[in-house]
Motif scaffolding. Structure first.
Motif, PDB file in Angstrom:
ATOM      1  N   UNK A  33      40.584  71.003  39.639  1.00  0.00           N
ATOM      2  CA  UNK A  33      40.363  71.005  41.079  1.00  0.00           C
ATOM      3  C   UNK A  33      39.027  70.343  41.396  1.00  0.00           C
ATOM      4  N   UNK A  34      38.851  69.920  42.661  1.00  0.00           N
ATOM      5  CA  UNK A  34      37.592  69.296  43.052  1.00  0.00           C
ATOM      6  C   UNK A  34      36.436  70.276  42.911  1.00  0.00           C
ATOM      7  N   UNK A  35      35.298  69.749  42.549  1.00  0.00           N
ATOM      8  CA  UNK A  35      34.120  70.584  42.307  1.00  0.00           C
ATOM      9  C   UNK A  35      33.417  70.967  43.607  1.00  0.00           C
ATOM     10  N   UNK A  36      32.701  72.104  43.603  1.00  0.00           N
ATOM     11  CA  UNK A  36      32.064  72.597  44.827  1.00  0.00           C
ATOM     12  C   UNK A  36      30.693  71.982  45.070  1.00  0.00           C
ATOM     13  N   UNK A  37      30.593  70.657  44.895  1.00  0.00           N
ATOM     14  CA  UNK A  37      29.325  69.966  45.074  1.00  0.00           C
ATOM     15  C   UNK A  37      29.484  68.847  46.087  1.00  0.00           C
ATOM     16  N   UNK A  38      28.430  68.614  46.838  1.00  0.00           N
ATOM     17  CA  UNK A  38      28.454  67.547  47.837  1.00  0.00           C
ATOM     18  C   UNK A  38      28.445  66.172  47.174  1.00  0.00           C
ATOM     19  N   UNK A  39      28.865  65.165  47.923  1.00  0.00           N
ATOM     20  CA  UNK A  39      28.846  63.792  47.414  1.00  0.00           C
ATOM     21  C   UNK A  39      27.425  63.416  47.004  1.00  0.00           C
ATOM     22  N   UNK A  40      27.292  62.772  45.841  1.00  0.00           N
ATOM     23  CA  UNK A  40      26.002  62.263  45.397  1.00  0.00           C
ATOM     24  C   UNK A  40      24.943  63.325  45.186  1.00  0.00           C
ATOM     25  N   UNK A  41      25.368  64.535  44.806  1.00  0.00           N
ATOM     26  CA  UNK A  41      24.417  65.652  44.773  1.00  0.00           C
ATOM     27  C   UNK A  41      24.008  66.113  43.382  1.00  0.00           C
ATOM     28  N   UNK A  42      24.687  65.651  42.328  1.00  0.00           N
ATOM     29  CA  UNK A  42      24.475  66.208  40.985  1.00  0.00           C
ATOM     30  C   UNK A  42      23.749  65.199  40.103  1.00  0.00           C
ATOM     31  N   UNK A  43      22.766  65.695  39.387  1.00  0.00           N
ATOM     32  CA  UNK A  43      21.919  64.842  38.547  1.00  0.00           C
ATOM     33  C   UNK A  43      22.684  64.253  37.365  1.00  0.00           C
ATOM     34  N   UNK A  56      32.490  61.050  39.611  1.00  0.00           N
ATOM     35  CA  UNK A  56      31.851  59.887  40.250  1.00  0.00           C
ATOM     36  C   UNK A  56      31.399  60.237  41.658  1.00  0.00           C
ATOM     37  N   UNK A  57      32.233  60.951  42.389  1.00  0.00           N
ATOM     38  CA  UNK A  57      31.878  61.358  43.761  1.00  0.00           C
ATOM     39  C   UNK A  57      30.599  62.191  43.777  1.00  0.00           C
ATOM     40  N   UNK A  58      30.478  63.107  42.860  1.00  0.00           N
ATOM     41  CA  UNK A  58      29.368  64.064  42.879  1.00  0.00           C
ATOM     42  C   UNK A  58      28.072  63.508  42.300  1.00  0.00           C
ATOM     43  N   UNK A  59      28.163  62.496  41.450  1.00  0.00           N
ATOM     44  CA  UNK A  59      26.962  61.983  40.782  1.00  0.00           C
ATOM     45  C   UNK A  59      25.980  61.367  41.771  1.00  0.00           C
ATOM     46  N   UNK A  60      24.703  61.690  41.574  1.00  0.00           N
ATOM     47  CA  UNK A  60      23.643  60.990  42.284  1.00  0.00           C
ATOM     48  C   UNK A  60      23.594  59.529  41.822  1.00  0.00           C
ATOM     49  N   UNK A  61      23.055  58.665  42.635  1.00  0.00           N
ATOM     50  CA  UNK A  61      22.804  57.293  42.202  1.00  0.00           C
ATOM     51  C   UNK A  61      21.826  57.327  41.036  1.00  0.00           C
ATOM     52  N   UNK A  62      22.186  56.680  39.957  1.00  0.00           N
ATOM     53  CA  UNK A  62      21.364  56.715  38.747  1.00  0.00           C
ATOM     54  C   UNK A  62      21.678  57.886  37.840  1.00  0.00           C
ATOM     55  N   UNK A  63      22.586  58.774  38.285  1.00  0.00           N
ATOM     56  CA  UNK A  63      22.968  59.919  37.463  1.00  0.00           C
ATOM     57  C   UNK A  63      23.867  59.509  36.314  1.00  0.00           C
ATOM     58  N   UNK A  64      23.967  60.374  35.313  1.00  0.00           N
ATOM     59  CA  UNK A  64      24.702  60.071  34.089  1.00  0.00           C
ATOM     60  C   UNK A  64      25.824  61.075  33.858  1.00  0.00           C
ATOM     61  N   UNK A  65      26.952  60.578  33.409  1.00  0.00           N
ATOM     62  CA  UNK A  65      28.046  61.395  32.899  1.00  0.00           C
ATOM     63  C   UNK A  65      28.226  61.049  31.435  1.00  0.00           C
TER      64      UNK A  65
END
Length: 221
Positions: free
Chosen positions: A53-63, A87-96
């Motif tokens: 399911x979709x994660x409970x985080x805002x767009x671009x909010x996770x490091x 991808x939706x949740x990652x901050x710009x410059x964030x890493x998966x």
């Protein structure tokens, strides 16, 4: 997870997210930099979440995110949508950082069972089970896995379509650190593991004499 921590779920969080229970013995727990996403929370920094399911985080909010030996327990066809949400949740410059067992590795292939066409039916070391149906003394079928066993068997050729059909392909940088490209050629490059260590790679795991047993890929948005 405390109420003050929960209040950040829909805001930018200066933490990393780890798929699965965040066990206290793991370096990701000990660093204090991670929360775990787990279907059944067990530890103090676990967040209840079904990875499908979709994660409970805002767009671009996770490091950053780390998935270590988790996605092979989730149906293959569900993985692109999970990557979309990362991808939706990652901050710009964030890493998966994604790591999966590599079933082109001779180590993993030796403990697996195959059908007549050479397709892996189950990994006996990971809870897979096999039964045979006999017809006039000829083995004609197998029945597979249940419980915590692997339900698909990653290789470079099966992981690549997941990436190409997901929004994660839009990351600015995609770095392949470890993988068997086929059964004869492999990549095994050193990579920085200070924040996101991977347990089943050299030098932590030398069962394959320094050759890869995991697919390890970084996606940087």
């Amino acid at each position: 997870m405390s109420e003050s921590d929960r209040s950040h779920c829909n805001q930018t969080i200066d933490k990393f997210i780890y798929f699965g229970n965040l066990y206290p013995h793991e370096p990701q727990f000990q660093s204090g930099l991670f929360y775990g996403l787990a279907l059944t929370p067990r530890f103090e920094r676990d967040i209840a979440h079904d990875a499908r399911k979709n994660m409970p985080f805002a767009d671009g909010s996770v490091k950053g995110f780390q998935s270590q030996d988790v996605f092979e327990h989730i149906p293959y066809q569900k993985i692109p949508a999970i990557m979309d949400d990362i991808f939706r949740c990652l901050q710009k410059g964030g890493i998966f950082r994604l790591s999966l067992p590599d079933y082109n590795s001779p180590l993993l292939r030796r403990r697996s069972v195959y059908d007549a066409d050479g397709n892996i039916l189950c990994d006996l070391a990971m809870g897979g089970m096999v039964s045979a149906t006999l017809n006039d003394g000829v083995q004609v079928g197998f029945a597979g896995e249940e419980g915590d066993s692997h339900i698909w068997f990653p290789t470079f050729n099966t992981v690549l379509p997941l990436i190409l059909t997901s929004e994660i392909r839009k990351c600015d940088t995609i770095q392949i650190h470890h993988a068997w490209i086929d059964k004869d050629k492999w990549i095994c490059k050193p990579f920085e593991q200070g924040v996101m260590p991977v347990s089943r790679v050299p030098p932590h795991d030398m069962r394959a004499d320094g050759k890869p047993i995991s697919i390890v890929i970084d996606f940087i948005k």
